[in-house]
Design an enzyme around this catalytic site. Structure first.
Site, short mmCIF file in Angstrom:
data_model
loop_
_atom_site.label_atom_id
_atom_site.label_comp_id
_atom_site.label_asym_id
_atom_site.label_seq_id
_atom_site.Cartn_x
_atom_site.Cartn_y
_atom_site.Cartn_z
NE ARG A 257 -1.61 -1.63 3.61
CZ ARG A 257 -1.69 -1.48 4.94
NH1 ARG A 257 -2.71 -0.83 5.48
NH2 ARG A 257 -0.76 -1.99 5.73
CB CYS B 110 -2.96 -0.47 -7.30
SG CYS B 110 -1.20 -0.29 -7.25
C1 UDX Z 1 -3.81 -0.79 -2.88
C2 UDX Z 1 -3.85 -2.12 -2.13
O1 UDX Z 1 -4.25 -1.89 -0.79
C3 UDX Z 1 -2.46 -2.75 -2.13
O2 UDX Z 1 -2.50 -4.02 -1.49
C4 UDX Z 1 -2.03 -2.94 -3.58
O3 UDX Z 1 -0.74 -3.53 -3.65
C5 UDX Z 1 -2.01 -1.59 -4.28
O4 UDX Z 1 -3.32 -0.97 -4.21
P1 UDX Z 1 -3.04 1.69 -2.43
O5 UDX Z 1 -3.69 1.94 -3.75
O6 UDX Z 1 -1.68 2.20 -2.18
O7 UDX Z 1 -2.96 0.07 -2.17
O8 UDX Z 1 -3.96 2.34 -1.32
P2 UDX Z 1 -5.05 1.81 -0.28
O9 UDX Z 1 -4.58 2.17 1.05
O10 UDX Z 1 -5.40 0.40 -0.57
O11 UDX Z 1 -6.33 2.73 -0.65
C6 UDX Z 1 -6.81 2.68 -1.98
C7 UDX Z 1 -8.00 3.64 -2.08
O12 UDX Z 1 -9.11 3.12 -1.34
C8 UDX Z 1 -7.71 5.04 -1.53
O13 UDX Z 1 -8.26 6.01 -2.42
C9 UDX Z 1 -8.47 5.07 -0.21
O14 UDX Z 1 -8.93 6.38 0.10
C10 UDX Z 1 -9.63 4.15 -0.50
N1 UDX Z 1 -10.19 3.51 0.69
C11 UDX Z 1 -9.42 2.63 1.40
C12 UDX Z 1 -11.52 3.76 1.03
O15 UDX Z 1 -12.20 4.55 0.40
N2 UDX Z 1 -12.05 3.12 2.10
C13 UDX Z 1 -11.32 2.22 2.85
O16 UDX Z 1 -11.84 1.68 3.81
C14 UDX Z 1 -9.96 1.99 2.48
#
Ligand code: UDX
Length: 441
Positions: free
Chosen positions: A160, A266
């Site tokens: 992440r 991602c």
């Molecule tokens: C993600 C995956 O978590 C990771 O395992 C993969 O390797 C790459 O993609 P990342 O994109 O860095 O990681 O961010 P992450 O923390 O997963 O959040 C992704 C999106 O979901 C963000 O825009 C965040 O705001 C949103 N989100 C996350 C929500 O809206 N609600 C949540 O409960 C969690």
């Protein structure tokens, strides 16, 4: 071990530095000269907690090199990790360009070397890429035989942004996709000393594990965003609902924070690539399509809430503060950030927008500029004399702002909480007009 890393983006740089911190000798190659320059001086081109410190440390220990010289890296490595980008093409499908190029260049070196090497794909690739693209390209371009002169593996990452070093060093599991025992042993050696369980499968299943995991997480968020919109119509509070729902250990409370949608490099890319492939197979995934469609419009929920507070259709000349630009906290990454469609819609409706973010203003200004859009350094400047404020990215700087700060600085204390981070009872008691995603009247 001597490990080569091809591509020093998020995955490559984090992988290289983390492996070096475990004592491996790491040689990285990239094609972007200024990136190689920065990294060789111990400066990280990406914003990652703890990365720069670790980078400086492993360089000082002589365990980490970065260069433009592809042949030097591949010929001096026993294992080569392909960590190049697999971006979306306009139709949503995955681009094989960089992975295929890396395979071709590796083959050129192998042909000269004739020394056994392990080639590991770490880039997120559509299932089948390792077996049907990388393996055959290396065999064809080098004249060598998979299994005899080189090994092939697939090792997906689950990093992440913002916590990538931690996610690499303390994974829930290490997925190893291999075609033979020798390849498996070499890959397990790379992860010697990691406490996580190994999951050994074939390369295509390893590629699929990554997509299915990522697309489930994105779909789970879209599901709770839809439930949030329903909760508001029922007059319920989604935050109370998810708290109890998440207590079911089969569901877990993770990745169910309702808000204005998911962004980043991602989730959108992987969802589109898997959906595109499902259509090619003639079994188009309705669930992935629905999760993408929901995510497409979720950012606009914040503007709908704003309009219902103003009871006006247009936002002509209203001054709107936008707190947060990055797609999530602790990164400056603006890729597919919900702030982009929100700001574009506010400007289209004639509003004056004052936006801020602790670190992403520079990257935001590169993609979003407009005569009615002003960037400022602090939340206090942004909300100064504003008619309303939208909380877009849940930076801790913003979460900790007391209601008094809004009351004292804003022309009218109206808050749209896009990430449900504020205590709506407390804010309303202090005379703030609070609306939040998934909160009924
Ligand atoms: C993600 C995956 O978590 C990771 O395992 C993969 O390797 C790459 O993609 P990342 O994109 O860095 O990681 O961010 P992450 O923390 O997963 O959040 C992704 C999106 O979901 C963000 O825009 C965040 O705001 C949103 N989100 C996350 C929500 O809206 N609600 C949540 O409960 C969690």
């Amino acid at each position: 071990m001597n490990i080569g890393i091809i591509g020093t983006g998020y995955v490559g740089l984090v992988t290289g530095v983390s492996f070096a911190s475990k004592g491996h000798m790491i040689r990285c190659v990239d094609v972007v000269e200024e990136k190689v320059e920065m990294i060789s001086k111990g400066i990280s081109p990406i914003y990652e907690e703890g990365l720069e410190l670790l980078l400086k440390d492993v360089i000082a220990k002589g365990l980490f090199e970065v260069t433009l010289d592809f042949e030097y890296v591949v010929s001096n490595s026993d294992v080569v990790f392909i960590c190049v980008g697999t971006p979306s093409l306009p139709d949503g499908s995955m681009s094989y360009e960089y992975v295929d190029n890396a395979a071709k260049e590796i083959a050129q070196v192998l042909r000269k070397q004739k020394k056994y090497k392990m080639i590991v794909v770490k880039s997120t690739c559509i299932p089948g890429t390792t077996i049907s693209h990388v393996g055959p390209i290396i065999e064809k371009e080098s004249g060598l035989k998979l299994g005899e002169n080189f090994g092939l593996g697939m090792n997906p990452e689950f990093l992440r942004e913002g916590v990538a070093i931690n996610d690499f060093l303390y994974p829930d599991r290490v997925v190893i996709g291999v075609t033979d025992e020798n390849a498996k042993n070499i890959m397990m050696q790379c992860y010697d000393g990691f406490l996580a369980p190994f999951v050994c499968v074939d390369p295509t299943s390893a590629e699929m594990i990554k997509y299915v995991a990522n697309c489930f997480l994105a779909t789970k968020i879209s599901y709770f965003n839809e439930m949030a919109n329903l909760a508001e119509s029922f007059g319920a509070d989604i935050n109370e609902v998810v708290e109890a729902v998440g207590m079911d250990h089969r569901i877990s409370e993770k990745f169910m924070k309702a808000g204005i949608g998911w962004g980043g490099s991602c989730f959108p890319k992987d969802m589109r690539a898997l959906l595109h492939k499902s259509k090619e197979f003639g079994i188009s995934s309705k669930i992935l399509q629905a999760a993408l469609d929901t995510n497409e419009v979720q950012p606009f929920e914040a503007v709908r809430l704003l309009k219902s507070v103003f009871q006006e259709e247009r936002l002509e000349a209203k001054k709107i503060a936008v707190l947060g630009l990055a797609f999530k906290p602790n990164t400056d990454d603006m890729r597919e950030a919900p702030s982009i469609p929100i700001i574009k819609l506010l400007l289209k409706e004639g509003a004056q927008v004052v936006a801020t973010d602790p670190i992403a203003v520079t990257s935001a200004a590169k993609i979003l500029s407009h005569q009615n859009l002003l960037y400022v350094k602090t939340p206090e400047e942004a909300i100064q004399n504003a008619d309303a404020c939208i909380l877009v990215t849940e930076w801790s700087d913003y979460i900790n702002l007391p209601p008094e700060t809004f009351k004292e600085n804003m022309k009218t204390p109206i808050i749209i909480d896009g990430r449900r981070v504020y205590n709506h009872q407390k804010f309303r008691e202090k005379g703030i007009k609070y609306s939040g995603i998934g909160l009924g009247r």
